[in-house]
Design an enzyme around this catalytic site. Structure first.
Site, PDB file in Angstrom:
ATOM      1  N   ILE A 162      13.536 -13.497  55.736  1.00 25.79           N
ATOM      2  CA  ILE A 162      12.230 -13.437  55.712  1.00 25.79           C
ATOM      3  C   ILE A 162      11.618 -14.545  56.621  1.00 25.79           C
ATOM      4  O   ILE A 162      12.294 -15.412  57.129  1.00 25.79           O
ATOM      5  CB  ILE A 162      11.529 -13.787  54.248  1.00 25.79           C
ATOM      6  CG1 ILE A 162      12.046 -14.945  53.838  1.00 25.79           C
ATOM      7  CG2 ILE A 162      12.063 -12.476  53.335  1.00 25.79           C
ATOM      8  CD1 ILE A 162      11.509 -15.330  52.185  1.00 25.79           C
ATOM      9  N   ASP A 163      10.580 -14.369  57.085  1.00 21.65           N
ATOM     10  CA  ASP A 163       9.746 -15.187  58.100  1.00 21.65           C
ATOM     11  C   ASP A 163       9.639 -16.459  57.668  1.00 21.65           C
ATOM     12  O   ASP A 163       9.594 -16.858  56.531  1.00 21.65           O
ATOM     13  CB  ASP A 163       8.548 -14.288  58.567  1.00 21.65           C
ATOM     14  CG  ASP A 163       8.662 -13.080  59.192  1.00 21.65           C
ATOM     15  OD1 ASP A 163       9.804 -12.826  59.878  1.00 21.65           O
ATOM     16  OD2 ASP A 163       7.774 -12.464  59.205  1.00 21.65           O
ATOM     17  N   LYS A 164       9.398 -17.387  58.627  1.00 24.73           N
ATOM     18  CA  LYS A 164       9.541 -18.974  58.622  1.00 24.73           C
ATOM     19  C   LYS A 164       8.467 -19.116  57.451  1.00 24.73           C
ATOM     20  O   LYS A 164       8.496 -20.088  56.566  1.00 24.73           O
ATOM     21  CB  LYS A 164       9.139 -19.504  59.747  1.00 24.73           C
ATOM     22  CG  LYS A 164       8.779 -21.076  59.768  1.00 24.73           C
ATOM     23  CD  LYS A 164       8.554 -21.617  61.098  1.00 24.73           C
ATOM     24  CE  LYS A 164       8.027 -22.803  60.969  1.00 24.73           C
ATOM     25  NZ  LYS A 164       6.683 -23.113  60.697  1.00 24.73           N
ATOM     26  N   THR A 166       6.861 -16.970  55.469  1.00 20.74           N
ATOM     27  CA  THR A 166       6.737 -16.032  54.490  1.00 20.74           C
ATOM     28  C   THR A 166       7.728 -16.862  53.097  1.00 20.74           C
ATOM     29  O   THR A 166       8.834 -17.308  53.594  1.00 20.74           O
ATOM     30  CB  THR A 166       7.363 -14.800  54.666  1.00 20.74           C
ATOM     31  OG1 THR A 166       6.650 -14.043  55.646  1.00 20.74           O
ATOM     32  CG2 THR A 166       7.390 -13.912  53.471  1.00 20.74           C
ATOM     33  N   ARG A 266       3.461  -7.566  58.172  1.00 18.73           N
ATOM     34  CA  ARG A 266       2.506  -7.860  59.025  1.00 18.73           C
ATOM     35  C   ARG A 266       1.923  -6.981  59.932  1.00 18.73           C
ATOM     36  O   ARG A 266       0.960  -6.938  60.130  1.00 18.73           O
ATOM     37  CB  ARG A 266       3.160  -9.393  59.558  1.00 18.73           C
ATOM     38  CG  ARG A 266       3.580 -10.159  58.397  1.00 18.73           C
ATOM     39  CD  ARG A 266       4.355 -11.440  58.920  1.00 18.73           C
ATOM     40  NE  ARG A 266       3.552 -12.420  59.969  1.00 18.73           N
ATOM     41  CZ  ARG A 266       4.003 -13.239  60.784  1.00 18.73           C
ATOM     42  NH1 ARG A 266       5.368 -13.401  60.686  1.00 18.73           N
ATOM     43  NH2 ARG A 266       3.306 -13.663  61.554  1.00 18.73           N
TER      44      ARG A 266
END
Length: 358
Positions: A162-164, A166, A266
């Site tokens: 998962i993104d930084k 998130t 996103r």
């Protein structure tokens, strides 16, 4: 990392044109069986992060892009089962994973795997610009002696990410067998994941599906763009959503991914003009809905301060245990910053309703 390496291509062969240089493999991929005919520069620009199409064309001109072990020009059209290789005149730069004693919120752990509730702000794996302080650095410390966690492997045990900025649940494999079995579940979409997000605007329907190919944005290589379904750019992506709560100028939504593309939620919500609240890369850090009153603008700025990141949380995770075959479900609390954000919007809606009644 690849972007830095490709920048060296312009100097290939200039000093010693008659001397054959030793070349090193930096990227190899077999083209999917269902791939449509597509120029190789467009094919690679979607698969090499942060590398421009111009750099790929320069690589092809320098005979560094090979298909089935033969150099090709940038207008070559890839075909199913082609083996595409990028060769450069220096060894691939390795990222050394340094074990770091970083606290982890471990939800579950056994001999096969562990499930972590990642805090927002933590990068998952080392990459260009993020060599320390990542989840993998923390795992290397926590799992000292585990042969899966080698110091030059930036993605040991990872089957998804998962993104930084998130937050939420991640499963980490502790054995090669577990990694293979878990990765297969994510690839074949037999695992289960649900996200909770706050998006700008009032969605037209309580339930909906966003379909659109996702690939590197043509205008900004750091983010993803959404392209028409069935086009030859990007990868097929499907996001299902359900509105949990309507809070005036924002909605709280639950998202289920049918596919798992980079920045999928996103990018998809940006494409339908409902970017996630305070998402700086997709325009959600601007006041997109509401009034022009100074008091309202200050309210939104306060909301941005409460949740200084995209409002996105990986809330649930389900999969078949790679050792026992038992189905496992995990559910995490919405983190405090998002809870405070939602409560603040609830207060805004309640006060506005009271004003309307007076």
């Amino acid at each position: 990392m690849i972007e830095e390496e490709v920048e060296d291509l312009e100097e290939l062969g200039e000093d010693e044109p008659e001397q054959e240089q030793e070349m090193y493999e930096h990227f190899r991929l077999e083209v999917d069986p269902g791939q449509n005919l597509l120029r190789i520069d467009r094919f690679l620009v979607d698969r090499l992060p942060n590398v421009s199409r111009t750099k790929i064309q320069e690589a092809a001109e320098a005979q560094c892009v090979l298909v089935n072990n033969k150099p090709v020009k940038s207008n070559y059209r890839v075909k199913p089962k082609d083996i595409v290789t990028l060769m450069l005149p220096h060894p691939k730069r390795e990222i050394r994973v340094i074990p770091e004693d970083i606290p982890l919120n471990i939800v579950y752990e056994d001999d096969y795997l562990l499930v972590i509730n990642k805090e927002p702000g933590m990068v998952v794996h080392p990459s260009y610009g993020h060599y320390t302080g990542t989840l993998v650095n923390a795992l290397a410390w926590h799992l000292k002696g585990n042969p899966l966690f080698k110091e030059n492997d930036p993605r040991p045990g990872l089957v998804h990410r998962i993104d930084k900025d998130t937050s939420g649940l991640l499963v980490i494999a502790k054995t090669e067998e577990a990694k293979t079995k878990l990765a297969s579940q994510f690839f074949h979409k037999t695992s289960s994941r649900k996200y909770v997000a706050v998006c700008w605007g009032n969605l037209e329907n309580d339930n909906g599906t966003i379909i659109g190919n996702i690939g590197r944005s043509i205008s900004n290589r750091k983010i993803m763009g959404v392209f028409p379904e069935g086009s030859d750019y990007g990868k097929h992506a499907v996001t299902h959503y359900h509105v949990l709560e309507r809070l005036g100028y924002v909605n709280v939504v639950e998202c289920v991914l049918e596919t798992g593309r980079t920045h999928q939620i996103r990018a998809h919500f940006k494409s339908i003009r409902h970017p996630l609240f305070n998402d700086p890369e997709y325009g959600g850090n601007e006041i997109l809905k509401g009034t022009t009153f100074t008091k309202y603008k200050q309210f939104v700025q306060n909301c941005f301060a409460l949740c200084p990141r995209q409002a996105l949380h990986a809330k649930t995770l389900g999969f078949e245990h790679p050792g026992t075959g038992e189905w496992m479900d995990f559910n995490s609390e919405i983190p405090q910053d998002m809870q405070q954000l939602i409560e603040k919007w609830r207060g805004y809606v309640a006060n506005r309703e009271l004003e309307d009644m007076e």
